[in-house]
Design a protein around this motif. Structure first.
Motif, mmCIF file in Angstrom:
data_model
loop_
_atom_site.group_PDB
_atom_site.id
_atom_site.type_symbol
_atom_site.label_atom_id
_atom_site.label_comp_id
_atom_site.label_asym_id
_atom_site.label_seq_id
_atom_site.Cartn_x
_atom_site.Cartn_y
_atom_site.Cartn_z
ATOM 1 N N UNK A 103 0.821 -1.211 0.000
ATOM 2 C CA UNK A 103 0.000 0.000 0.000
ATOM 3 C C UNK A 103 0.854 1.261 0.000
ATOM 4 N N UNK A 104 0.442 2.218 -0.831
ATOM 5 C CA UNK A 104 1.072 3.536 -0.829
ATOM 6 C C UNK A 104 0.158 4.553 -0.128
ATOM 7 N N UNK A 105 -0.805 4.027 0.649
ATOM 8 C CA UNK A 105 -1.758 4.864 1.376
ATOM 9 C C UNK A 105 -1.832 4.390 2.833
ATOM 10 N N UNK A 106 -0.710 4.496 3.557
ATOM 11 C CA UNK A 106 -0.704 3.967 4.929
ATOM 12 C C UNK A 106 -1.680 4.682 5.863
ATOM 13 N N UNK A 107 -2.083 5.885 5.477
ATOM 14 C CA UNK A 107 -3.020 6.643 6.315
ATOM 15 C C UNK A 107 -4.359 5.916 6.444
ATOM 16 N N UNK A 108 -4.827 5.309 5.350
ATOM 17 C CA UNK A 108 -6.118 4.612 5.378
ATOM 18 C C UNK A 108 -5.975 3.090 5.339
ATOM 19 N N UNK A 109 -4.910 2.604 4.719
ATOM 20 C CA UNK A 109 -4.769 1.158 4.537
ATOM 21 C C UNK A 109 -4.139 0.497 5.755
ATOM 22 N N UNK A 136 8.168 3.879 6.483
ATOM 23 C CA UNK A 136 8.436 2.506 6.036
ATOM 24 C C UNK A 136 7.984 2.292 4.600
ATOM 25 N N UNK A 137 6.809 2.824 4.269
ATOM 26 C CA UNK A 137 6.296 2.704 2.902
ATOM 27 C C UNK A 137 7.212 3.440 1.934
ATOM 28 N N UNK A 138 7.700 4.615 2.338
ATOM 29 C CA UNK A 138 8.603 5.389 1.474
ATOM 30 C C UNK A 138 9.887 4.616 1.182
ATOM 31 N N UNK A 139 10.416 3.907 2.169
ATOM 32 C CA UNK A 139 11.634 3.114 1.975
ATOM 33 C C UNK A 139 11.378 1.995 0.969
ATOM 34 N N UNK A 140 10.249 1.301 1.115
ATOM 35 C CA UNK A 140 9.926 0.205 0.200
ATOM 36 C C UNK A 140 9.737 0.724 -1.219
ATOM 37 N N UNK A 141 9.008 1.828 -1.352
ATOM 38 C CA UNK A 141 8.762 2.394 -2.687
ATOM 39 C C UNK A 141 10.056 2.842 -3.340
ATOM 40 N N UNK A 142 10.937 3.439 -2.563
ATOM 41 C CA UNK A 142 12.219 3.884 -3.113
ATOM 42 C C UNK A 142 13.035 2.696 -3.614
ATOM 43 N N UNK A 143 13.002 1.598 -2.882
ATOM 44 C CA UNK A 143 13.760 0.403 -3.278
ATOM 45 C C UNK A 143 13.302 -0.118 -4.643
ATOM 46 N N UNK A 144 12.022 0.073 -4.950
ATOM 47 C CA UNK A 144 11.466 -0.420 -6.214
ATOM 48 C C UNK A 144 11.314 0.687 -7.260
ATOM 49 N N UNK A 145 11.802 1.869 -6.955
ATOM 50 C CA UNK A 145 11.673 3.009 -7.865
ATOM 51 C C UNK A 145 10.204 3.273 -8.185
ATOM 52 N N UNK A 146 9.338 3.064 -7.195
ATOM 53 C CA UNK A 146 7.901 3.272 -7.373
ATOM 54 C C UNK A 146 7.541 4.697 -6.945
ATOM 55 N N UNK A 147 6.749 5.358 -7.778
ATOM 56 C CA UNK A 147 6.325 6.737 -7.514
ATOM 57 C C UNK A 147 4.935 6.725 -6.886
ATOM 58 N N UNK A 148 4.697 7.620 -5.925
ATOM 59 C CA UNK A 148 3.330 7.839 -5.420
ATOM 60 C C UNK A 148 3.255 9.223 -4.795
ATOM 61 N N UNK A 149 2.042 9.775 -4.814
ATOM 62 C CA UNK A 149 1.824 11.105 -4.239
ATOM 63 C C UNK A 149 0.345 11.286 -3.941
ATOM 64 N N UNK A 150 0.038 11.764 -2.761
ATOM 65 C CA UNK A 150 -1.351 12.028 -2.376
ATOM 66 C C UNK A 150 -1.920 13.108 -3.270
ATOM 67 N N UNK A 151 -3.172 12.908 -3.710
ATOM 68 C CA UNK A 151 -3.819 13.848 -4.621
ATOM 69 C C UNK A 151 -5.201 14.185 -4.071
#
Length: 196
Positions: A103-109, A136-151
């Motif tokens: 999940x890239x939405x730890x606030x709700x997920x 923690x989510x940011x570290x995982x996403x960075x490891x996979x070069x995954x982009x996310x941003x709250x909109x």
């Protein structure tokens, strides 16, 4: 004005040099995959049962890793459904695969939210849902070069995020990108090809 022989020799030498460099790059696999080789790495998250999980969860099976969120209106359910159909097409080989949804939405997920969401009949059975703190989510996403941003604001905000899935081998090493929008048949073909 005619070209001088010396200029032709220099031009030929430059072209030959470029051809040699291109050949070396091709032989070393530089053109094989546009994604950086260092995809994946250490992470510390929790699964849908609230238990701590790290990158070793990938070990032992071919793993489709996908970053998304449970309130996603289109990309996430479409991708999970396609992977579920691909697993059915793999037949007995599907037993050697698993799906990890980060999940890239730890606030709700929360773990409970992930558990409810991933229990959907159209999603791959046994999908491992992971969440954690924003850091923690940011570290995982960075490891996979995954982009996310709250909109957006308020309870109905969305999260913009990258759409490909990552196929990791049974040792947790990156094998290939599974682009968003490819058919279940193509997903199954690529996973089967990777398995050999």
């Amino acid at each position: 004005m005619p070209t001088k022989p010396r200029h032709l020799i220099l031009l030929a030498a430059c072209l030959l040099g470029l051809a040699v460099l291109a050949g070396i790059a091709w032989r070393t696999g530089a053109f094989d995959n546009p994604v950086p080789a260092a995809v994946g790495g250490p992470f510390q998250l929790v699964n849908q049962d609230g238990k701590p999980v790290d990158e070793t969860v990938l070990n032992g099976k071919w793993t489709v890793v996908f970053f998304g969120f449970t309130y996603c209106p289109d990309v996430c359910p479409t991708t999970l459904q396609a992977v579920e159909r691909a697993q059915a097409l793999l037949g007995p080989k599907a037993e050697r695969t698993q799906v990890v949804f980060i999940s890239v939405d730890p606030e709700r997920d929360t773990p409970a939210q992930l558990k409810t969401y991933l229990a959907g009949a159209a999603f791959p059975k046994g999908t491992i849902g992971l969440t954690g703190t924003p850091q923690q989510v940011a570290v995982a996403a960075k490891a996979y070069h995954a982009y996310y941003r709250k909109n957006g604001e308020g309870p109905d905000y969305l999260v913009d995020h990258s759409t490909p899935a990552y196929l990791m081998d049974p040792k947790g090493r990156f094998d290939r990108i599974l682009p968003y929008g490819i058919t279940p048949e193509e997903i199954a073909r690529q996973i089967g090809q990777a398995m050999g």
